[in-house]
Design a protein around this motif. Structure first.
Motif, PDB file in Angstrom:
ATOM      1  N   THR A 427       0.839  -1.204   0.000  1.00  0.00           N
ATOM      2  CA  THR A 427       0.000   0.000   0.000  1.00  0.00           C
ATOM      3  C   THR A 427       0.873   1.253   0.000  1.00  0.00           C
ATOM      4  N   ALA A 431       0.735   3.963  -2.950  1.00  0.00           N
ATOM      5  CA  ALA A 431       0.353   5.336  -2.596  1.00  0.00           C
ATOM      6  C   ALA A 431       1.418   6.318  -3.070  1.00  0.00           C
ATOM      7  N   TYR A 458       2.140  12.021   5.310  1.00  0.00           N
ATOM      8  CA  TYR A 458       1.757  10.615   5.177  1.00  0.00           C
ATOM      9  C   TYR A 458       0.940  10.194   6.393  1.00  0.00           C
ATOM     10  N   THR A 640      -2.212   3.421   3.175  1.00  0.00           N
ATOM     11  CA  THR A 640      -1.377   4.621   3.248  1.00  0.00           C
ATOM     12  C   THR A 640      -2.077   5.772   2.543  1.00  0.00           C
ATOM     13  N   TYR A 641      -2.129   6.904   3.231  1.00  0.00           N
ATOM     14  CA  TYR A 641      -2.664   8.131   2.640  1.00  0.00           C
ATOM     15  C   TYR A 641      -1.536   9.141   2.523  1.00  0.00           C
ATOM     16  N   SER A 660      -4.006  11.149  -2.154  1.00  0.00           N
ATOM     17  CA  SER A 660      -3.873   9.803  -2.706  1.00  0.00           C
ATOM     18  C   SER A 660      -4.074   8.796  -1.589  1.00  0.00           C
ATOM     19  N   ALA A 661      -4.977   7.890  -1.801  1.00  0.00           N
ATOM     20  CA  ALA A 661      -5.311   6.916  -0.766  1.00  0.00           C
ATOM     21  C   ALA A 661      -5.231   5.515  -1.353  1.00  0.00           C
ATOM     22  N   VAL A 662      -4.435   4.660  -0.736  1.00  0.00           N
ATOM     23  CA  VAL A 662      -4.412   3.256  -1.140  1.00  0.00           C
ATOM     24  C   VAL A 662      -4.730   2.411   0.089  1.00  0.00           C
ATOM     25  N   ASP A 663      -5.832   1.679  -0.014  1.00  0.00           N
ATOM     26  CA  ASP A 663      -6.316   0.888   1.110  1.00  0.00           C
ATOM     27  C   ASP A 663      -6.285  -0.593   0.784  1.00  0.00           C
TER      28      ASP A 663
END
Lengths: 784, 158
Positions: A427, A431, A458, A640-641, A660-663
């Motif tokens: 993640t 991100a 972050y 992670t954002y 940017s957001a990766v979940d």
């Protein structure tokens, strides 16, 4: 049968009714002979009730009754219960002062209910409420949690000396202290996690009615968990058997935690409906929501992180004062403890953690779970510490995180949780790519050329969702089970109605759950309807909060579906004159393996309801199964954002430029709905960091009591988001799902404050970072 | 004091005897039983009560029913075609997941239709600014903005 349904962006089944005004929210329900309730609320934060004179109000036009705390006491109704028992550091139970439905003797926060007027019309009820004469003896108040235990502070409850509900701790303090003594570097922060007001756009509402014919009650109410509401109200407050009370929470206009709880208004309208033998309806005005819906957060925390010379985390030490407000709301006690301190390991291998939490009563609205509930507070502690540590040690913020990531699973943290699976590098990598971190220096330069300050922040969060194994929750103090129930009713011609104990108040269960069912049974989504929110239809339910619906409620449905298929195989085996073990089920068809002999799902369903040719010696007719599912562990979504802000140093205005957001939510059923949940969560998190904060003055007056003074984000306060997912399927539920409802609100505040402090070049800034706060911070820095 | 009000709502003439202080939204919800128009606040901030009066979006919580005397009103219930086909803006909200709990949605859609009529081809930033008077707590606005941009395009093409 066509494209796979799991992972499909299917448009929502519920949308048509909402888009055409056909939704049925609680205030839309009008019952024959309905009356209206209006509550008299104290304008004082702390006062003795010397007298409550209702004579004038009772004589006002249209008034049917006026009730006070004494009427409720005479009727022997109990107080509102707390659903979670915390045991303090000395092994003693937390202090649970009485929480009366209508105030008795004393009021303890602005907005507390003193009396209720019931009248023929809403206007008459509200007019008459103004005629109730209350003689208050005003007492000094305390609103700030940090001052609640100070010498000479006003005392709220006899049962809670020093305004202390409990002092609770987790972790090995001696070992943590020893690690700090040897650390090469210690990062320390002292901050407030601001008090928030949930503000679902639908105000709370309740419409209670009583039927003499069968001595039963019906309560229409804006609730996230109708069965729990019924259980608490009947068993703990009204002393009624559950089968005599039906609770209906139809369409509910957002919850975010604030509609989990049993509220006094719900009890009052239900009780009053029997006294008057007519339905009694109450709908909150927004001003009432501000002073009567449970608030969220409100922590003061001192947090420290100990590291070796390379930035490897050695230990964390956290001390928090949690302001729980004037009374214990339904789940108030577990939020700043079990749902908070257990998350302090974050995504990291920090081997030693100690956290002590002091929960205090103040003259403010009770505080309870609000989107994220404990986990945003924990993430804020961890991710503010980590980012600050990186700056102090001159390490890249991603590098310090990678140095400390957990990489082997299952992983036992030092604060009770056992993470089953995750991939935090994945993640983080995604991100960073999505955020175009490489292009950041050029964007920063461009901002500077315009006279603006630019910063990047972050947050790598983790959350524990899908609450929970009931036995574990019980051992930690939960006074309820935390399973979920589901029922699958197959109709004679093969279409399906599914009843779930989960509740949708925006999450889209009617679509997502239908996708799960249709996928499992190999049928079209249109042939499946999902029913929720009515105790007379759904067999049982624990409701929706803690991002638990798909992981727990979805799994209960899957278990019921498995029973349907198992029974279907038996029926098919009989019809096809084959052995049950030879029957396979796929794509809506029961087949004898290796042959072309088959029966469709519809044919089997028909046989179950028209059992002319049927194995009556072995099977009951009908095709209807239910299941209860109690998970074996929490689920652990993580991600992670990365956000970028541009600050105007002249005005202090912060613009969120990129997000940017990766979940990692495990398996995803409907990506469109999941993205929507992330957008909404992020916006609430941005709201906490940038615009929202409940403010009380020293007299306990709420200064932010409307949309005019308490700013929930508008459309032009937030950016368009870039969102993506990575997937490590949950290891202990059959769908591999983890839950997605709260992530955005959990991770966003830390990422945004990290970006703003980066832009300003300061160590810390209080939330919300309003233009005034940013401008002051910059000028203080200049002056220093 | 009772007053008599008459107006057209969703193409149908309606009239009633009301207390003079009756708000337009109360009349719509309680007298006409058109409960798609919602009340989310008491300070004219949230926009859940937005309807069209003589073709323009207004907040029905902020005016008296008698102020709409003789007016032509359109509520969310009257927006789709008689056969149930959604208005292009409603369809865009469905397609782009521009709603979650649905409570702010009628007001959002009514405001968006008015805005798109007056500002065809508006940019995303202009759409965001047009939502100053409409609050949503679920969607984070991302998909509402997408929906309005898309709905505007479809409306302009018709």
């Amino acid at each position: 049968m066509g494209a796979p349904l799991i992972g499909a962006r299917i448009q929502r089944k519920e949308d048509y009714r909402f888009l055409t005004g056909a939704g049925q929210y609680t205030d839309d329900v009008t019952l024959p002979h309905q009356t209206y309730a209006a509550f008299v609320r104290t304008p004082h934060a702390h006062a003795k009730l010397k007298s409550v004179n209702t004579a004038k109000a009772k004589a006002a036009p249209g008034v049917l009754a006026v009730y006070t705390g004494e009427d409720i006491a005479a009727a022997k109704l109990g107080g509102l219960p707390c659903g979670w028992l915390i045991t303090d550091v000395n092994g003693q139970p937390m202090k649970e002062p009485p929480y009366p439905v209508l105030a008795l003797g004393k009021v303890r926060h602005v907005g507390e209910r003193v009396a209720v007027v019931v009248a023929e019309t809403q206007d008459q009820a509200r007019d008459a409420a103004e005629l109730v004469q209350v003689d208050y003896e005003v007492l000094p108040a305390v609103a700030d949690g940090r001052l609640a235990r100070a010498k000479g502070a006003p005392q709220l409850h006899e049962a809670a000396p020093d305004n202390t509900c409990f002092v609770w701790a987790i972790g090995d303090k001696a070992a943590v202290d020893a690690a700090f003594a040897k650390a090469a570097h210690v990062t320390k922060l002292d901050f407030v996690n601001n008090r928030l007001i949930p503000n679902a756009i639908e105000p709370r509402a309740a419409n209670g009615s009583y039927s003499r014919a069968d001595d039963s009650y019906t309560l229409y109410v804006a609730s996230q968990n109708p069965h729990v509401e019924r259980l608490l109200m009947t068993a703990f407050v009204m002393g009624l058997p559950e089968h005599k009370v039906r609770v209906v929470a139809g369409d509910v206009g957002g919850g975010f935690g604030s509609k989990i709880y049993l509220y006094a208004e719900d009890v009052v309208v239900t009780w009053a409906s029997k006294q008057l033998a007519r339905p009694v309806k109450w709908t909150a005005e927004r001003s009432e929501s501000y002073v009567s819906d449970a608030h969220g957060r409100d922590h003061h925390t001192i947090a420290e992180l100990a590291m070796d010379q390379d930035g490897k985390f050695l230990a964390m030490r956290v001390k928090t004062t949690a302001n729980v407000g004037a009374y214990l709301s339904t789940f108030a006690s577990c939020v700043p403890t079990i749902l908070y301190a257990t998350l302090l390991a974050g995504q990291y291998t920090t081997p030693l953690i100690h956290c002590e939490v002091t929960a205090v009563f103040t003259n403010t609205v009770p505080v309870d779970a609000y989107r994220g509930a404990g986990r945003p507070e924990a993430t804020y502690v961890v991710e503010r510490l980590v980012e600050t540590a990186a700056r102090e040690m001159k390490l890249d913020p991603a590098e310090i995180r990678r140095k400390n990531f957990i990489r082997t699973f299952p992983y036992q943290t030092p604060v009770a949780l056992l993470y089953d699976i995750g991939d935090y590098d994945a993640t983080m990598d995604a991100a960073q790519k999505l955020a175009d971190v490489a292009g950041y220096p050029a964007r920063k330069k461009a901002s500077e050329a315009k006279g603006k300050l630019r910063g990047m922040g972050y947050a790598a969060y983790i959350e524990a969702c899908g609450i929970a194994p009931s036995a574990v929750a019980g051992s930690l103090g939960a006074r309820a089970g935390l399973f979920e129930a589901g029922e699958v009713r197959v109709h004679p011609t093969g279409s399906v109605t599914v009843f779930t104990g989960s509740h949708s108040h925006g999450q889209g269960h009617e679509t997502t759950f239908a996708q799960v069912v249709a996928d499992r049974l190999g049928m079209a989504v249109e042939n499946v309807d999902i029913v929720h929110g009515d105790t007379s239809k759904v067999l049982f339910g624990m409701g929706t909060y803690g991002s638990r619906s798909i992981a727990v409620g979805g799994t209960a449905i899957v278990k019921a579906l498995d029973k349907i298929i198992a029974k279907g195989k038996k029926i098919a085996a009989h019809l096809l004159e084959a052995a049950e073990g030879d029957i396979e089920y796929a794509s809506g068809v029961f087949k004898v393996a290796g042959t072309d002999k088959q029966k469709t799902f519809g044919e089997v369903a028909f046989a179950a309801y028209v059992p002319h040719n049927y194995p009556h010696d072995k099977l009951e007719p009908g095709l209807n199964e239910n299941a209860f599912y109690d998970p074996s562990n929490f689920t652990f979504p993580a991600g992670t954002y990365i956000c970028e802000v541009e600050v105007d140093p002249e005005t202090g205005v912060v613009k969120v430029e990129r997000w940017s957001a990766v979940d990692d939510f495990g398996k995803i059923i409907n990506p469109m709905i999941v993205e929507g949940q992330v957008h909404g969560g992020l916006t609430q998190g941005i709201g906490q960091a940038l615009t929202e904060g409940a403010k009380y003055d020293s007299h306990g007056q709420l200064l932010t009591g409307s949309f005019m003074d308490y700013c929930i984000p508008r459309a032009d306060d937030v950016p368009s988001y870039q969102v993506d997912t990575r997937e490590t399927p949950c290891t202990h539920n059959p769908l591999g799902v983890k839950g997605c409802g709260e992530a955005g609100a959990i991770g966003a505040p830390a990422a945004l404050i990290n970006a703003i402090t980066d832009a300003l070049g300061v160590k810390d800034i209080p939330m919300p970072a309003t233009p005034q706060t940013v401008w002051r911070t910059l000028n203080q820095k200049k002056a220093a | 004091m009772a007053v008599k009000v008459s107006m057209k709502v969703n193409g149908k003439p309606v009239s009633a005897e009301l207390e003079a202080r009756t708000l337009l939204v109360t009349f719509i919800r309680e007298n006409l039983h058109l409960t798609g128009t919602h009340v989310g606040c008491d300070t004219a901030q949230c926009g859940a009560c937005t309807v069209h009066m003589n073709g323009k979006a207004v907040k029905s919580c902020s005016m008296l029913a008698m102020q709409a005397e003789g007016a032509d009103l359109l509520t969310i219930e009257g927006l789709a075609k008689a056969d149930g086909t959604l208005h292009p803006m409603q369809a865009a909200f469905k397609e782009h997941h521009g709603l979650q709990c649905g409570f702010c949605t009628p007001g959002m859609v009514m405001n968006a239709v008015d805005f798109a009529t007056r500002h065809p081809g508006a940019s995303e930033q202009e759409v965001r600014e047009s939502l100053e008077g409409n609050l949503c707590r679920c969607t984070g606005y991302h998909n509402i903005v997408k929906s309005i941009v898309a709905g505007s395009k479809t409306m302009a093409a018709k």
